[in-house]
Design a protein around this motif. Structure first.
Motif, PDB file in Angstrom:
ATOM      1  N   PRO A  86       0.823  -1.204   0.000  1.00  0.00           N
ATOM      2  CA  PRO A  86       0.000   0.000   0.000  1.00  0.00           C
ATOM      3  C   PRO A  86       0.860   1.257   0.000  1.00  0.00           C
ATOM      4  CG  PRO A  86      -0.744  -1.567   1.671  1.00  0.00           C
ATOM      5  CD  PRO A  86       0.572  -2.060   1.159  1.00  0.00           C
ATOM      6  N   GLN A  87       0.353   2.269  -0.670  1.00  0.00           N
ATOM      7  CA  GLN A  87       1.082   3.539  -0.690  1.00  0.00           C
ATOM      8  C   GLN A  87       1.180   4.107   0.717  1.00  0.00           C
ATOM      9  OE1 GLN A  87      -0.590   6.407  -3.334  1.00  0.00           O
ATOM     10  NE2 GLN A  87       0.966   7.960  -2.917  1.00  0.00           N
ATOM     11  N   GLN A  88       2.401   4.484   1.116  1.00  0.00           N
ATOM     12  CA  GLN A  88       2.605   4.986   2.468  1.00  0.00           C
ATOM     13  C   GLN A  88       2.125   6.423   2.578  1.00  0.00           C
ATOM     14  OE1 GLN A  88       6.774   4.400   3.249  1.00  0.00           O
ATOM     15  NE2 GLN A  88       6.454   2.278   3.860  1.00  0.00           N
ATOM     16  N   ARG A  89       1.649   6.750   3.748  1.00  0.00           N
ATOM     17  CA  ARG A  89       1.240   8.114   4.014  1.00  0.00           C
ATOM     18  C   ARG A  89       1.648   8.484   5.419  1.00  0.00           C
ATOM     19  NH1 ARG A  89      -4.555   5.976   4.423  1.00  0.00           N
ATOM     20  NH2 ARG A  89      -4.964   5.887   6.658  1.00  0.00           N
ATOM     21  N   ALA A  90       1.827   9.755   5.653  1.00  0.00           N
ATOM     22  CA  ALA A  90       2.164  10.236   6.995  1.00  0.00           C
ATOM     23  C   ALA A  90       0.896  10.398   7.813  1.00  0.00           C
ATOM     24  CB  ALA A  90       2.874  11.587   6.896  1.00  0.00           C
ATOM     25  N   PRO A  91       0.977  10.201   9.143  1.00  0.00           N
ATOM     26  CA  PRO A  91      -0.180  10.421   9.992  1.00  0.00           C
ATOM     27  C   PRO A  91      -0.667  11.865   9.872  1.00  0.00           C
ATOM     28  CG  PRO A  91       1.546   9.270  11.193  1.00  0.00           C
ATOM     29  CD  PRO A  91       2.137   9.723   9.906  1.00  0.00           C
ATOM     30  N   ASP A  92      -1.961  12.032  10.081  1.00  0.00           N
ATOM     31  CA  ASP A  92      -2.568  13.356  10.030  1.00  0.00           C
ATOM     32  C   ASP A  92      -1.913  14.290  11.049  1.00  0.00           C
ATOM     33  OD1 ASP A  92      -4.890  15.212   9.373  1.00  0.00           O
ATOM     34  OD2 ASP A  92      -5.162  14.919  11.530  1.00  0.00           O
ATOM     35  N   ILE A  93      -1.521  15.491  10.613  1.00  0.00           N
ATOM     36  CA  ILE A  93      -0.807  16.431  11.490  1.00  0.00           C
ATOM     37  C   ILE A  93      -1.668  16.841  12.672  1.00  0.00           C
ATOM     38  CG2 ILE A  93       0.212  18.727  11.634  1.00  0.00           C
ATOM     39  CD1 ILE A  93       1.923  16.673  10.194  1.00  0.00           C
ATOM     40  N   ASP A  94      -2.927  17.153  12.412  1.00  0.00           N
ATOM     41  CA  ASP A  94      -3.809  17.530  13.521  1.00  0.00           C
ATOM     42  C   ASP A  94      -3.946  16.378  14.516  1.00  0.00           C
ATOM     43  OD1 ASP A  94      -4.218  20.062  12.514  1.00  0.00           O
ATOM     44  OD2 ASP A  94      -6.036  19.507  11.418  1.00  0.00           O
ATOM     45  N   GLY A  95      -3.989  15.171  13.961  1.00  0.00           N
ATOM     46  CA  GLY A  95      -4.093  14.012  14.849  1.00  0.00           C
ATOM     47  C   GLY A  95      -2.859  13.861  15.714  1.00  0.00           C
ATOM     48  N   LEU A  96      -1.698  14.088  15.124  1.00  0.00           N
ATOM     49  CA  LEU A  96      -0.467  13.998  15.902  1.00  0.00           C
ATOM     50  C   LEU A  96      -0.414  15.066  16.985  1.00  0.00           C
ATOM     51  CD1 LEU A  96       2.242  13.220  13.202  1.00  0.00           C
ATOM     52  CD2 LEU A  96       1.323  11.685  14.937  1.00  0.00           C
ATOM     53  N   ARG A  97      -0.887  16.253  16.669  1.00  0.00           N
ATOM     54  CA  ARG A  97      -0.896  17.319  17.679  1.00  0.00           C
ATOM     55  C   ARG A  97      -1.830  16.958  18.826  1.00  0.00           C
ATOM     56  NH1 ARG A  97      -1.117  22.291  13.294  1.00  0.00           N
ATOM     57  NH2 ARG A  97       1.149  22.416  12.924  1.00  0.00           N
ATOM     58  N   ASP A 117       7.584   2.411   8.146  1.00  0.00           N
ATOM     59  CA  ASP A 117       8.008   1.518   9.231  1.00  0.00           C
ATOM     60  C   ASP A 117       8.438   2.295  10.473  1.00  0.00           C
ATOM     61  OD1 ASP A 117       7.516  -0.612   7.590  1.00  0.00           O
ATOM     62  OD2 ASP A 117       9.606  -0.938   7.036  1.00  0.00           O
ATOM     63  N   GLU A 118       9.124   3.414  10.260  1.00  0.00           N
ATOM     64  CA  GLU A 118       9.594   4.168  11.420  1.00  0.00           C
ATOM     65  C   GLU A 118       8.443   4.755  12.223  1.00  0.00           C
ATOM     66  OE1 GLU A 118      10.361   6.773   7.696  1.00  0.00           O
ATOM     67  OE2 GLU A 118      10.547   4.663   8.302  1.00  0.00           O
ATOM     68  N   THR A 119       7.334   5.092  11.549  1.00  0.00           N
ATOM     69  CA  THR A 119       6.165   5.607  12.257  1.00  0.00           C
ATOM     70  C   THR A 119       5.530   4.503  13.090  1.00  0.00           C
ATOM     71  OG1 THR A 119       5.736   7.244  10.526  1.00  0.00           O
ATOM     72  CG2 THR A 119       3.906   6.695  11.990  1.00  0.00           C
ATOM     73  N   VAL A 120       5.409   3.322  12.501  1.00  0.00           N
ATOM     74  CA  VAL A 120       4.829   2.190  13.220  1.00  0.00           C
ATOM     75  C   VAL A 120       5.697   1.828  14.425  1.00  0.00           C
ATOM     76  CG1 VAL A 120       4.196  -0.246  13.047  1.00  0.00           C
ATOM     77  CG2 VAL A 120       3.685   1.313  11.159  1.00  0.00           C
ATOM     78  N   GLU A 121       7.013   1.855  14.248  1.00  0.00           N
ATOM     79  CA  GLU A 121       7.919   1.561  15.364  1.00  0.00           C
ATOM     80  C   GLU A 121       7.777   2.587  16.480  1.00  0.00           C
ATOM     81  OE1 GLU A 121      11.816   1.312  13.732  1.00  0.00           O
ATOM     82  OE2 GLU A 121      11.364  -0.452  12.499  1.00  0.00           O
ATOM     83  N   MET A 122       7.608   3.866  16.109  1.00  0.00           N
ATOM     84  CA  MET A 122       7.438   4.913  17.103  1.00  0.00           C
ATOM     85  C   MET A 122       6.145   4.697  17.892  1.00  0.00           C
ATOM     86  SD  MET A 122       7.051   9.032  16.552  1.00  0.00           S
ATOM     87  CE  MET A 122       5.442   8.785  15.775  1.00  0.00           C
ATOM     88  N   ILE A 123       5.084   4.324  17.185  1.00  0.00           N
ATOM     89  CA  ILE A 123       3.815   4.041  17.863  1.00  0.00           C
ATOM     90  C   ILE A 123       4.001   2.885  18.838  1.00  0.00           C
ATOM     91  CG2 ILE A 123       1.457   3.194  17.523  1.00  0.00           C
ATOM     92  CD1 ILE A 123       1.486   4.656  14.803  1.00  0.00           C
ATOM     93  N   PRO A 153       3.856  -3.800  16.133  1.00  0.00           N
ATOM     94  CA  PRO A 153       5.312  -3.813  16.324  1.00  0.00           C
ATOM     95  C   PRO A 153       5.736  -4.967  17.228  1.00  0.00           C
ATOM     96  CG  PRO A 153       4.454  -1.587  16.533  1.00  0.00           C
ATOM     97  CD  PRO A 153       3.265  -2.495  16.483  1.00  0.00           C
ATOM     98  N   HIS A 154       6.848  -5.581  16.883  1.00  0.00           N
ATOM     99  CA  HIS A 154       7.322  -6.734  17.639  1.00  0.00           C
ATOM    100  C   HIS A 154       7.524  -6.404  19.107  1.00  0.00           C
ATOM    101  CE1 HIS A 154      10.605  -9.407  19.157  1.00  0.00           C
ATOM    102  NE2 HIS A 154       9.788 -10.317  18.666  1.00  0.00           N
ATOM    103  N   ILE A 155       8.071  -5.241  19.395  1.00  0.00           N
ATOM    104  CA  ILE A 155       8.342  -4.856  20.778  1.00  0.00           C
ATOM    105  C   ILE A 155       7.060  -4.809  21.602  1.00  0.00           C
ATOM    106  CG2 ILE A 155       8.204  -2.363  20.290  1.00  0.00           C
ATOM    107  CD1 ILE A 155      10.395  -1.904  22.321  1.00  0.00           C
ATOM    108  N   LEU A 156       5.960  -4.416  20.969  1.00  0.00           N
ATOM    109  CA  LEU A 156       4.675  -4.337  21.654  1.00  0.00           C
ATOM    110  C   LEU A 156       4.076  -5.726  21.841  1.00  0.00           C
ATOM    111  CD1 LEU A 156       2.260  -2.764  22.797  1.00  0.00           C
ATOM    112  CD2 LEU A 156       1.436  -2.498  20.433  1.00  0.00           C
ATOM    113  N   ALA A 157       4.112  -6.536  20.799  1.00  0.00           N
ATOM    114  CA  ALA A 157       3.555  -7.886  20.897  1.00  0.00           C
ATOM    115  C   ALA A 157       4.261  -8.684  21.993  1.00  0.00           C
ATOM    116  CB  ALA A 157       3.677  -8.594  19.556  1.00  0.00           C
ATOM    117  N   LYS A 158       5.577  -8.591  22.058  1.00  0.00           N
ATOM    118  CA  LYS A 158       6.319  -9.356  23.058  1.00  0.00           C
ATOM    119  C   LYS A 158       6.037  -8.840  24.471  1.00  0.00           C
ATOM    120  CE  LYS A 158      10.876 -11.284  24.029  1.00  0.00           C
ATOM    121  NZ  LYS A 158      12.302 -11.339  23.648  1.00  0.00           N
ATOM    122  N   LYS A 159       5.938  -7.532  24.621  1.00  0.00           N
ATOM    123  CA  LYS A 159       5.627  -6.957  25.937  1.00  0.00           C
ATOM    124  C   LYS A 159       4.271  -7.457  26.436  1.00  0.00           C
ATOM    125  CE  LYS A 159       5.916  -3.567  29.201  1.00  0.00           C
ATOM    126  NZ  LYS A 159       6.974  -3.475  30.229  1.00  0.00           N
TER     127      LYS A 159
END
Length: 218
Positions: free
Chosen positions: A6-17, A51-57, A87-93
């Motif tokens: 799927p085409q990647q997109r950045a999270p909504d700016i207002d949502g991030l704020r 991927d970096e956004t998903v890892e940050m989440i 994310p793997h870190i979340l699933a394992k936790k």
């Protein structure tokens, strides 16, 4: 033909704020709301984010888990257990959570956990955690070896009755030893199509237990 990514997109700016504001709040209600919104990002749009956004989440959610009550952790576990973008870190936790009903959905369903993760969990966690693992659709033999090594009778039964659980020859030996005094386990083993009966056509005393279990199939 492989499925196009799927085409990647950045999270909504207002949502991030909005999430940034929630992150600055100290109340448990706001932390719970932040966790819910981050989970929404994973479950509704995780396939589209870099991927970096998903890892940050994932890293943020792992940090929040230590600040969220058991009910909140269980809710998150249910929501992210079966999705591949967790994310793997979340699933394992979540899988290692001491509260079994928090760990259970991930242990049963997560496609993110590796065999190495499952071996570690089988070695360290409680019987209830192992029973949840035993309900997975597939278990590698090295995982079931680690589970059987814990010498827990309910786990023996759960592994033997899971047709998707691969069992090594050593695992079958241990289960067959227990089956000598456990009719339910003997019956479960007799129903398996992968029990190595052909290896024991001429049983020696050392192979006696395996042979007796295999005889149930004849």
């Amino acid at each position: 033909m492989p499925t196009p990514k799927p085409q990647q997109r950045a999270p909504d700016i207002d949502g991030l704020r909005s999430l940034e504001r929630l992150a600055k709040e100290n109340s448990s209600e706001m932390r719970r709301e932040l966790m819910s919104q981050l989970a929404d990002l994973l479950t509704k749009g995780g396939n589209f984010y870099p991927d970096e956004t998903v890892e940050m989440i994932g890293e943020t959610l792992v940090t929040l888990l230590d600040q969220i009550d058991e009910a909140g952790r269980a809710d998150l576990s249910e929501r992210v257990a079966a999705i591949e973008v967790t994310p793997h870190i979340l699933a394992k936790k979540l899988a290692q959570d001491e509260a079994v009903h928090v760990a259970e959905p991930v242990l049963e369903q997560s496609p993110v956990l590796t065999d190495e993760d499952l071996v570690e969990i089988a070695t360290e966690q409680s019987e209830e955690h192992l029973l949840a693992m035993a309900r997975r659709g597939h278990l590698d033999a090295k995982v079931t070896d680690a589970m059987i090594d814990r010498d827990m009778k309910p786990v023996f039964q759960a592994v033997a009755t899971n047709a998707g659980a691969s069992i090594s020859e050593a695992g079958f030996v241990r289960l067959s030893e227990e089956a000598g005094s456990n009719d339910d386990l003997a019956e479960a083993l007799s129903q398996r199509l992968d029990i190595p009966c052909l290896l024991y056509t001429s049983p020696s005393p050392r192979d006696c237990n395996e042979y007796l279990v295999c005889r149930l199939l004849l």
